[in-house]
Design a protein around this motif. Structure first.
Motif, PDB file in Angstrom:
ATOM      1  N   ASP A 102       1.826   3.054  -3.030  1.00 45.94           N
ATOM      2  CA  ASP A 102       3.265   2.816  -2.996  1.00 45.94           C
ATOM      3  C   ASP A 102       3.986   4.099  -2.603  1.00 45.94           C
ATOM      4  O   ASP A 102       3.709   5.165  -3.179  1.00 45.94           O
ATOM      5  N   LYS A 124       0.435  -7.586   0.862  1.00 46.15           N
ATOM      6  CA  LYS A 124       1.691  -7.583   0.104  1.00 46.15           C
ATOM      7  C   LYS A 124       2.729  -8.179   1.045  1.00 46.15           C
ATOM      8  O   LYS A 124       3.368  -7.461   1.819  1.00 46.15           O
ATOM      9  N   CYS A 177       6.242  -6.961   2.381  1.00 47.49           N
ATOM     10  CA  CYS A 177       6.447  -5.709   3.116  1.00 47.49           C
ATOM     11  C   CYS A 177       6.861  -5.981   4.564  1.00 47.49           C
ATOM     12  O   CYS A 177       6.172  -6.675   5.304  1.00 47.49           O
ATOM     13  N   ASP A 223       0.619   0.679   1.750  1.00 47.20           N
ATOM     14  CA  ASP A 223      -0.117  -0.237   0.874  1.00 47.20           C
ATOM     15  C   ASP A 223       0.191  -1.701   1.191  1.00 47.20           C
ATOM     16  O   ASP A 223      -0.107  -2.585   0.391  1.00 47.20           O
TER      17      ASP A 223
END
Ligand code: M6P
Ligand code: ZN
Length: 194
Positions: A65, A94, A97, A157
């Motif tokens: 992060d 994720k 994002c 990430d």
């Protein structure tokens, strides 16, 4: 506190190459079986196994992060049947994002898709900044006769979900239309993607 040292890298704007420290990923046709709509055309190119695209990362970003990854993508010109050379395309692991693309040279199309299979597309050339919103799958396509080169910038990430696109395909594909291109429905698309 372990601070990341500041740094610069120099991008060759025409080629997209980022000289050392280079982390380069190359994808050949054999790395993307079944991705193109025309299976016969894919078969015909099997022996030649062309290099479709390269990703030159600017650095080996820690996948945590707060850190940012960036790199250039160089999509070579060419087609499999009528369909222009393209990236695999992915959702982010994720999924929330977002990502930013910045066109450096050549002409491309950015395809975007929601998990419900609704697509949008944006044309990109040198100087175009394209925003890839959260939750959308994204794929880039070279619709010109030179390399299409762009910079990408994203959360380190964010991660990659390739499997969804590998299985479902993209709902839209980009095919030659005279000297230009058109975006049409993908005959091999098989429904909700994620
Ligand atoms: C862009 C970014 C990269 C990605 C690359 C190739 O540069 O989105 O994260 O790796 O395009 O696309 P793909 O990973 O879908 O093959
Ligand atoms: Zn991405």
């Amino acid at each position: 506190m372990d601070y990341t040292p500041s740094f610069t890298v120099q991008i060759d704007l025409a080629s997209g190459a980022i000289p050392v420290p280079g982390i380069i990923q190359r994808r050949f046709l054999s790395d993307m079986p079944g991705y193109y709509a025309d299976a016969d055309a894919e078969n015909a190119l099997k022996a030649a196994n062309p290099l479709i695209y390269e990703v030159h990362y600017g650095w080996d970003a820690p996948k945590i992060d707060g850190q940012l990854s960036f790199g250039t993508t160089i999509i070579h010109p060419g087609r499999v049947g009528d369909e222009f050379f393209m990236t695999k395309g992915h959702y982010h692991a994720k999924a929330q994002c977002a990502e930013v693309y910045y066109g450096l040279s050549g002409t491309g199309v950015l395809l975007l898709m929601t998990p419900q299979g609704e697509t949008q597309y944006q044309e990109m050339r040198a100087g175009t900044v394209a925003y890839v919103p959260p939750y959308m799958a994204h794929r880039t396509v070279n619709v010109g006769s030179d390399n299409f080169v762009f910079l990408s910038l994203f959360a380190a990430d964010a991660g990659y979900d390739y499997g969804s696109i590998e299985q479902s395909g993209f709902a839209s594909i980009v095919v030659a239309d005279g000297a230009g291109y058109r975006v049409i429905a993908n005959p091999r698309f098989n429904g909700v993607t994620r």
